[in-house]
Scaffold this active site. Structure first.
Site, PDB file in Angstrom:
ATOM      1  N   ASN A 231      27.589  26.293  -8.087  1.00 20.63           N
ATOM      2  CA  ASN A 231      28.874  25.640  -7.841  1.00 20.63           C
ATOM      3  C   ASN A 231      29.313  24.952  -9.118  1.00 20.63           C
ATOM      4  O   ASN A 231      28.611  24.078  -9.620  1.00 20.63           O
ATOM      5  CB  ASN A 231      28.727  24.610  -6.708  1.00 20.63           C
ATOM      6  CG  ASN A 231      29.994  23.787  -6.512  1.00 20.63           C
ATOM      7  OD1 ASN A 231      31.085  24.214  -6.864  1.00 20.63           O
ATOM      8  ND2 ASN A 231      29.842  22.609  -5.952  1.00 20.63           N
ATOM      9  N   GLY A 232      30.455  25.348  -9.667  1.00 24.78           N
ATOM     10  CA  GLY A 232      30.958  24.720 -10.877  1.00 24.78           C
ATOM     11  C   GLY A 232      31.529  25.738 -11.839  1.00 24.78           C
ATOM     12  O   GLY A 232      31.896  26.848 -11.463  1.00 24.78           O
TER      13      GLY A 232
ATOM     14  N   CYS B  49      33.256  26.830  -4.554  1.00 26.54           N
ATOM     15  CA  CYS B  49      32.086  27.201  -3.766  1.00 26.54           C
ATOM     16  C   CYS B  49      31.293  26.019  -3.245  1.00 26.54           C
ATOM     17  O   CYS B  49      31.478  24.882  -3.666  1.00 26.54           O
ATOM     18  CB  CYS B  49      31.160  28.125  -4.552  1.00 26.54           C
ATOM     19  SG  CYS B  49      30.813  27.574  -6.217  1.00 26.54           S
TER      20      CYS B  49
ATOM     21  N   GLY C 298      34.963  27.179   0.484  1.00 26.02           N
ATOM     22  CA  GLY C 298      35.239  28.543   0.050  1.00 26.02           C
ATOM     23  C   GLY C 298      35.330  29.458   1.237  1.00 26.02           C
ATOM     24  O   GLY C 298      34.433  29.471   2.078  1.00 26.02           O
TER      25      GLY C 298
ATOM     26  N   TYR D 192      40.150  15.060  -1.925  1.00 24.55           N
ATOM     27  CA  TYR D 192      40.563  16.230  -1.142  1.00 24.55           C
ATOM     28  C   TYR D 192      39.432  17.149  -0.708  1.00 24.55           C
ATOM     29  O   TYR D 192      39.351  17.544   0.446  1.00 24.55           O
ATOM     30  CB  TYR D 192      41.593  17.035  -1.948  1.00 24.55           C
ATOM     31  CG  TYR D 192      41.966  18.366  -1.328  1.00 24.55           C
ATOM     32  CD1 TYR D 192      42.730  18.421  -0.160  1.00 24.55           C
ATOM     33  CD2 TYR D 192      41.559  19.560  -1.909  1.00 24.55           C
ATOM     34  CE1 TYR D 192      43.067  19.643   0.418  1.00 24.55           C
ATOM     35  CE2 TYR D 192      41.897  20.774  -1.336  1.00 24.55           C
ATOM     36  CZ  TYR D 192      42.644  20.818  -0.177  1.00 24.55           C
ATOM     37  OH  TYR D 192      42.971  22.019   0.394  1.00 24.55           O
TER      38      TYR D 192
END
Length: 519
Positions: A157-158, A57, A83, A302
């Site tokens: 996020n995580g 996310c 996402g 990436y």
């Protein structure tokens, strides 16, 4: 009697939700029966055919803008690469807090009519990579709850690695969960906190969770932003200058969102820092200290866009240096350097310049394929590489090709690409990877296969070369990667996916749960 500390999840968008209320309840009940960390195992099982690692996310927050929801929409649009399967925006105007979320791309969910239903000068947003099942919408964010501390919306996020223990303890205290999301764990902790003020309750709650989290939260009149004490996931703060009034404060997972919003990057949210934004200004407190920084180095390899500044360093610079270092470590006689688009492009440019070889776009990506990997029929998945990439025969025919990619996960996609390049007439195909071999799964917010599905965890480099049918194969060394991503402040990075050494305690769900889980 069990005391209910909050009333549950609200505001699911009708624009993409085909579930009836009874169906939602059924999915929630089934989700709750999957105890502890089981949802992560389920997610991992669902993506066995996905060739790339997926960031789960991206988050954005806006304070002090008359069209905050529209600004959040633009921020999410810039973060769409983090996402592609669900997104949501919550807004507040000082009195009300509205929330709309749905499955699909940001542009598919948030039309003009939908954005008009999100008034207010504050907003938070979230875009997520998730499963394709109906239950995914229940876990779409932001999650909005009415707690004992007031109405709260949260986007996260995580990944929390102590989710099972914390969840079990909360349930013993009377907590009632309607999703399997980590974010709901945090809100429950806030609701159960004995702290007197909301900001103290948030700080207290964040000290009880372990793992990776960059969080934005919103009440009817305040915005909060926080990062975990080790700083796994990125989160930056920016400012939109307003000469006629207070500035607009912006938070985003990546600084590329600031460019679209015309916001100036101010600084990163520090590891272990909790920031509160009100009409009176910005205040900050350090809720946790003394932890070594362990920022995810794969953001540079990436995940992040090349035009973002992550952990104090431009991603473009890091990837250029990865390519140059790769050329210094593993040069081979060749005629042309070809990237696997899009993630291999910058490293390939660095490699070509360092090796003094021509750079050519010998593979062309079809950017309109989009989310073909979620197609449920295997016969379509098998054509995924050919749908997304096409070789340029006149650039490859008769050439000794150095092919640059960012990673090898299972090896099946790399083998198809090597075959494609060789089928276009390449005389030799030498694959170069701009990071070390991925030997361990991630537990900090990356949807990674289990160790048994990671080719580098089970085969030597020579065995991988034989499997993918390349003439030679070389990875960037760990030392070379760290050198390529180093900042003046000597940032600390998490390299667990390359070493198996994790910064926190963790539980591998594949060790304790069946490989397949029925919901």
């Amino acid at each position: 009697m069990r005391r209910r500390l909050y009333q549950g999840v609200e505001g699911v968008a009708d624009v993409s939700d085909s579930l009836s209320s009874s169906s939602k309840a059924g999915h929630a009940a089934r989700a709750r029966r999957v105890a502890g960390l089981a949802p992560r195992a389920f997610l991992r099982q669902q993506h066995l055919d996905d060739p790339k690692l997926r960031e789960e996310c991206g988050v954005v927050a806006i304070h002090g803008h008359p069209e905050a929801a529209r600004e959040a929409y633009l921020g999410l649009y810039a973060l769409q690469h983090r996402g592609q399967e669900s997104a949501g925006i919550a807004s507040a105007d000082g009195q009300r807090l509205a929330n709309i979320k749905g499955m699909g791309l940001v542009s598919e969910i948030f039309t003009e009519d939908v954005l008009a239903k999100l008034p207010g000068s504050m907003a938070i947003g979230h875009t997520r990579y998730s499963t394709t099942g109906d239950s995914a919408l229940l876990n779409a964010q932001p999650i909005r709850v009415d707690s004992t501390k007031g109405l709260i919306a949260i986007a996260h996020n995580g990944n929390l690695v102590n989710l099972g223990n914390v969840r079990a303890g909360l349930e013993r205290e009377g907590a009632y969960f309607q999703t399997t999301s980590d974010s709901e764990i945090i809100v429950q902790l806030i609701a159960h906190s004995r702290a007197n003020s909301l900001v103290d309750a948030i700080a207290d709650s964040l000290r009880h969770v372990e793992g990776a989290f960059s969080i934005v939260m919103m009440t009817r009149d305040r915005i909060f932003a926080a990062r975990d004490p080790r700083g796994f996931r990125p989160l930056s703060m920016g400012r939109i200058k307003n000469p006629e009034g207070p500035d607009t404060i912006v938070f985003a997972s990546e600084t590329c969102a600031f460019d679209l919003l015309r916001a100036e990057y101010e600084r990163d949210v520090l590891p272990g820092e909790l920031i509160m934004v009100t009409d009176d200004g910005v205040t900050s407190r350090q809720y946790a200290t003394g932890f070594p920084q362990s920022s995810c180095i794969f953001e540079h390899v990436y995940f992040a866009r090349p035009d973002s500044r992550i952990f104090g360093r431009w991603v473009q610079e890091s990837r250029d240096q990865m390519g140059r270092q790769l050329a210094r470590e593993s040069a081979v006689p060749a005629d042309v350097v070809v990237p696997v688009p899009d993630s291999g492009v910058t490293a390939a440019l660095g490699y070509a310049e360092e090796a003094r070889l021509p750079f050519r776009m010998g593979l062309i990506r079809n950017h309109y394929v989009g989310r073909t990997f979620i197609e449920p029929e295997q016969r379509v998945r098998d054509f995924g590489v050919r749908l997304k990439l096409n070789p340029v025969h006149n650039l490859l025919e008769g050439k000794r090709v150095i092919l640059i990619d960012d990673s090898i996960i299972r090896g099946t996609t790399s083998r198809k690409i090597v075959r494609m390049v060789r089928g276009a007439g390449a005389k030799e195909v030498h694959l170069r990877i701009s990071c070390p071999p991925t030997i361990s799964p991630c537990f900090y917010g990356v949807d990674t296969p289990s160790k048994r599905d990671l080719i580098a965890a089970n085969k030597s480099v020579e065995e991988i070369r034989q499997f993918i049918e390349a003439d030679s194969l070389a990875y960037l060394s760990l030392e070379g990667l760290l050198q390529s991503c180093q900042t003046k402040e000597k940032a600390g990075y998490c390299t667990a996916c390359y070493t198996g050494n994790y910064p926190t305690q963790w539980v591998d769900v594949d060790e304790i749960l069946p490989a397949e889980i029925s919901l």
